[in-house]
Design a protein around this motif. Structure first.
Motif, PDB file in Angstrom:
ATOM      1  N   MET A  39       0.855  -1.167   0.000  1.00 24.90           N
ATOM      2  CA  MET A  39       0.000   0.000   0.000  1.00 24.90           C
ATOM      3  C   MET A  39       0.897   1.223   0.000  1.00 24.90           C
ATOM      4  O   MET A  39       1.831   1.316   0.754  1.00 24.90           O
ATOM      5  N   SER A  40       0.606   2.148  -0.845  1.00 28.87           N
ATOM      6  CA  SER A  40       1.421   3.361  -0.924  1.00 28.87           C
ATOM      7  C   SER A  40       1.059   4.310   0.207  1.00 28.87           C
ATOM      8  O   SER A  40       0.004   4.225   0.812  1.00 28.87           O
ATOM      9  N   LYS A  41       1.971   5.214   0.448  1.00 28.05           N
ATOM     10  CA  LYS A  41       1.776   6.186   1.517  1.00 28.05           C
ATOM     11  C   LYS A  41       0.558   7.065   1.249  1.00 28.05           C
ATOM     12  O   LYS A  41      -0.195   7.399   2.144  1.00 28.05           O
ATOM     13  N   SER A  42       0.316   7.414  -0.014  1.00 31.47           N
ATOM     14  CA  SER A  42      -0.806   8.281  -0.351  1.00 31.47           C
ATOM     15  C   SER A  42      -2.137   7.571  -0.152  1.00 31.47           C
ATOM     16  O   SER A  42      -3.101   8.170   0.284  1.00 31.47           O
ATOM     17  N   SER A  43      -2.223   6.259  -0.430  1.00 36.98           N
ATOM     18  CA  SER A  43      -3.489   5.555  -0.228  1.00 36.98           C
ATOM     19  C   SER A  43      -3.777   5.347   1.261  1.00 36.98           C
ATOM     20  O   SER A  43      -4.919   5.333   1.685  1.00 36.98           O
ATOM     21  N   ALA A  44      -2.723   5.175   2.091  1.00 35.64           N
ATOM     22  CA  ALA A  44      -2.920   5.038   3.530  1.00 35.64           C
ATOM     23  C   ALA A  44      -3.439   6.326   4.132  1.00 35.64           C
ATOM     24  O   ALA A  44      -4.296   6.330   5.007  1.00 35.64           O
ATOM     25  N   SER A  45      -2.904   7.460   3.686  1.00 27.69           N
ATOM     26  CA  SER A  45      -3.358   8.740   4.237  1.00 27.69           C
ATOM     27  C   SER A  45      -4.757   9.090   3.768  1.00 27.69           C
ATOM     28  O   SER A  45      -5.476   9.796   4.442  1.00 27.69           O
ATOM     29  N   SER A  46      -5.174   8.566   2.580  1.00 24.43           N
ATOM     30  CA  SER A  46      -6.523   8.865   2.089  1.00 24.43           C
ATOM     31  C   SER A  46      -7.575   8.103   2.905  1.00 24.43           C
ATOM     32  O   SER A  46      -8.713   8.501   2.970  1.00 24.43           O
ATOM     33  N   LYS A  47      -7.203   6.970   3.539  1.00 23.20           N
ATOM     34  CA  LYS A  47      -8.135   6.209   4.358  1.00 23.20           C
ATOM     35  C   LYS A  47      -8.196   6.729   5.789  1.00 23.20           C
ATOM     36  O   LYS A  47      -9.053   6.343   6.545  1.00 23.20           O
ATOM     37  N   ARG A  48      -7.265   7.566   6.181  1.00 23.61           N
ATOM     38  CA  ARG A  48      -7.255   8.121   7.528  1.00 23.61           C
ATOM     39  C   ARG A  48      -8.359   9.174   7.645  1.00 23.61           C
ATOM     40  O   ARG A  48      -8.496  10.032   6.791  1.00 23.61           O
ATOM     41  N   ALA A  49      -9.149   9.108   8.733  1.00 25.53           N
ATOM     42  CA  ALA A  49     -10.250  10.050   8.929  1.00 25.53           C
ATOM     43  C   ALA A  49      -9.723  11.389   9.432  1.00 25.53           C
ATOM     44  O   ALA A  49      -8.767  11.450  10.204  1.00 25.53           O
ATOM     45  N   THR A  50     -10.412  12.425   9.030  1.00 25.23           N
ATOM     46  CA  THR A  50     -10.071  13.758   9.515  1.00 25.23           C
ATOM     47  C   THR A  50     -10.617  13.897  10.936  1.00 25.23           C
ATOM     48  O   THR A  50     -11.526  13.148  11.333  1.00 25.23           O
ATOM     49  N   PRO A  51     -10.103  14.834  11.713  1.00 24.97           N
ATOM     50  CA  PRO A  51     -10.659  15.043  13.064  1.00 24.97           C
ATOM     51  C   PRO A  51     -12.169  15.290  13.042  1.00 24.97           C
ATOM     52  O   PRO A  51     -12.899  14.804  13.901  1.00 24.97           O
ATOM     53  N   PHE A  52     -12.636  16.034  12.037  1.00 23.41           N
ATOM     54  CA  PHE A  52     -14.074  16.293  11.934  1.00 23.41           C
ATOM     55  C   PHE A  52     -14.847  14.987  11.731  1.00 23.41           C
ATOM     56  O   PHE A  52     -15.888  14.772  12.349  1.00 23.41           O
ATOM     57  N   GLU A  53     -14.340  14.102  10.876  1.00 25.69           N
ATOM     58  CA  GLU A  53     -15.014  12.832  10.624  1.00 25.69           C
ATOM     59  C   GLU A  53     -15.030  11.950  11.876  1.00 25.69           C
ATOM     60  O   GLU A  53     -16.017  11.271  12.158  1.00 25.69           O
ATOM     61  N   VAL A  54     -13.945  11.983  12.654  1.00 26.80           N
ATOM     62  CA  VAL A  54     -13.897  11.213  13.900  1.00 26.80           C
ATOM     63  C   VAL A  54     -14.957  11.723  14.872  1.00 26.80           C
ATOM     64  O   VAL A  54     -15.701  10.942  15.476  1.00 26.80           O
ATOM     65  N   LEU A  55     -15.044  13.039  15.040  1.00 29.28           N
ATOM     66  CA  LEU A  55     -16.053  13.625  15.932  1.00 29.28           C
ATOM     67  C   LEU A  55     -17.468  13.333  15.450  1.00 29.28           C
ATOM     68  O   LEU A  55     -18.364  13.050  16.244  1.00 29.28           O
ATOM     69  N   LEU A  56     -17.680  13.384  14.133  1.00 31.45           N
ATOM     70  CA  LEU A  56     -18.985  13.083  13.563  1.00 31.45           C
ATOM     71  C   LEU A  56     -19.365  11.629  13.853  1.00 31.45           C
ATOM     72  O   LEU A  56     -20.502  11.332  14.231  1.00 31.45           O
ATOM     73  N   ASP A  57     -18.396  10.720  13.749  1.00 30.57           N
ATOM     74  CA  ASP A  57     -18.631   9.313  14.057  1.00 30.57           C
ATOM     75  C   ASP A  57     -19.000   9.140  15.529  1.00 30.57           C
ATOM     76  O   ASP A  57     -19.937   8.414  15.868  1.00 30.57           O
ATOM     77  N   TYR A  58     -18.265   9.815  16.435  1.00 32.81           N
ATOM     78  CA  TYR A  58     -18.581   9.756  17.866  1.00 32.81           C
ATOM     79  C   TYR A  58     -20.005  10.228  18.126  1.00 32.81           C
ATOM     80  O   TYR A  58     -20.745   9.620  18.891  1.00 32.81           O
ATOM     81  N   GLU A  59     -20.364  11.344  17.514  1.00 33.04           N
ATOM     82  CA  GLU A  59     -21.698  11.894  17.720  1.00 33.04           C
ATOM     83  C   GLU A  59     -22.776  10.923  17.248  1.00 33.04           C
ATOM     84  O   GLU A  59     -23.757  10.674  17.957  1.00 33.04           O
ATOM     85  N   GLN A  60     -22.596  10.347  16.076  1.00 28.22           N
ATOM     86  CA  GLN A  60     -23.598   9.427  15.535  1.00 28.22           C
ATOM     87  C   GLN A  60     -23.736   8.181  16.405  1.00 28.22           C
ATOM     88  O   GLN A  60     -24.846   7.724  16.668  1.00 28.22           O
ATOM     89  N   ARG A  61     -22.624   7.653  16.891  1.00 28.13           N
ATOM     90  CA  ARG A  61     -22.692   6.477  17.762  1.00 28.13           C
ATOM     91  C   ARG A  61     -23.322   6.828  19.107  1.00 28.13           C
ATOM     92  O   ARG A  61     -24.088   6.042  19.666  1.00 28.13           O
ATOM     93  N   SER A  62     -23.024   8.021  19.612  1.00 29.37           N
ATOM     94  CA  SER A  62     -23.598   8.447  20.886  1.00 29.37           C
ATOM     95  C   SER A  62     -25.106   8.627  20.785  1.00 29.37           C
ATOM     96  O   SER A  62     -25.858   8.214  21.672  1.00 29.37           O
ATOM     97  N   LEU A  63     -25.562   9.244  19.692  1.00 29.42           N
ATOM     98  CA  LEU A  63     -26.995   9.462  19.515  1.00 29.42           C
ATOM     99  C   LEU A  63     -27.746   8.156  19.293  1.00 29.42           C
ATOM    100  O   LEU A  63     -28.920   8.037  19.662  1.00 29.42           O
ATOM    101  N   ALA A  64     -27.098   7.162  18.730  1.00 31.15           N
ATOM    102  CA  ALA A  64     -27.737   5.877  18.483  1.00 31.15           C
ATOM    103  C   ALA A  64     -27.847   5.043  19.760  1.00 31.15           C
ATOM    104  O   ALA A  64     -28.696   4.171  19.860  1.00 31.15           O
ATOM    105  N   HIS A  65     -27.019   5.336  20.751  1.00 31.80           N
ATOM    106  CA  HIS A  65     -27.010   4.570  22.012  1.00 31.80           C
ATOM    107  C   HIS A  65     -28.018   5.175  22.979  1.00 31.80           C
ATOM    108  O   HIS A  65     -27.941   6.336  23.318  1.00 31.80           O
TER     109      HIS A  65
END
Length: 185
Positions: A1-27
């Motif tokens: 896997m190239s370095k550029s493809s690994a970084s493209s799969k890494r979530a941005t801080p905003f996406e991480v927070l959005l994921d936390y919020e969605q999981r929290s609201l679902a619980h």
């Protein structure tokens, strides 16, 4: 896997927070303090003079440090004045003075219970805050029919826990009492 493809799969801080919020609201697990258990009763424990009392969570809106109080001319001696709490004026009452005729000694860290009342909340000064207290039916004590003074009108039942008796103080009844509602001298 190239370095550029690994970084493209890494979530941005905003996406991480959005994921936390969605999981929290679902619980939707029930909060422990809101789960009703048969035979259990919870309230806010406090002290007035030598008496340990507890009032229902339904009656106490919040607990605050004593805010700066502005005296009101012509008020009863137990009516300390009004306080600005987040833009709302609350009457501040010395509960021990109202019940016993003895002034509460105000100290640093003094607490007030903000209590529901028709027409707006009221803050009552207490001597000491014990926080949440939980009782069950086995803790129910004999009816405190011999409660002296004005307490007898507001304390209709009691619980005994760890050799301490806690009178259940009815704040709703207090706020409906004509004398309490008429704070002018």
């Amino acid at each position: 896997m190239s370095k550029s493809s690994a970084s493209s799969k890494r979530a941005t801080p905003f996406e991480v927070l959005l994921d936390y919020e969605q999981r929290s609201l679902a619980h939707e697990a029930g909060r422990p303090e809101m789960v009703e258990a048969p035979g259990h009763w919870r309230g806010v424990g406090f002290r007035l003079g030598q008496r340990r009392l507890v009032s229902s969570f339904d009656e106490v809106v919040e607990i605050l440090p004593l805010p700066p109080v502005t005296p009101v001319p012509g008020a009863q001696s137990w009516m300390l004045g009004v306080a600005n709490v987040r833009g709302s004026l609350l009457p501040v009452v010395d509960l021990k003075m109202f019940l016993e005729g003895e002034r509460t000694v105000v100290h640093e860290g003094q607490r007030v219970l903000v209590v529901r009342q028709a027409g707006g909340n009221v803050a009552v000064i207490i001597d000491e805050l014990f926080g949440q207290r939980t009782f069950n039916d086995t803790h129910r004590a004999e009816s405190p029919g011999d409660v002296p003074g004005r307490y007898g009108h507001f304390v209709g039942q009691a619980y005994t826990l760890a050799d301490q008796t806690w009178g259940v103080f009815n704040m709703s009844l207090l706020t409906r009492t004509p004398e309490f509602r008429q704070a002018t001298a």
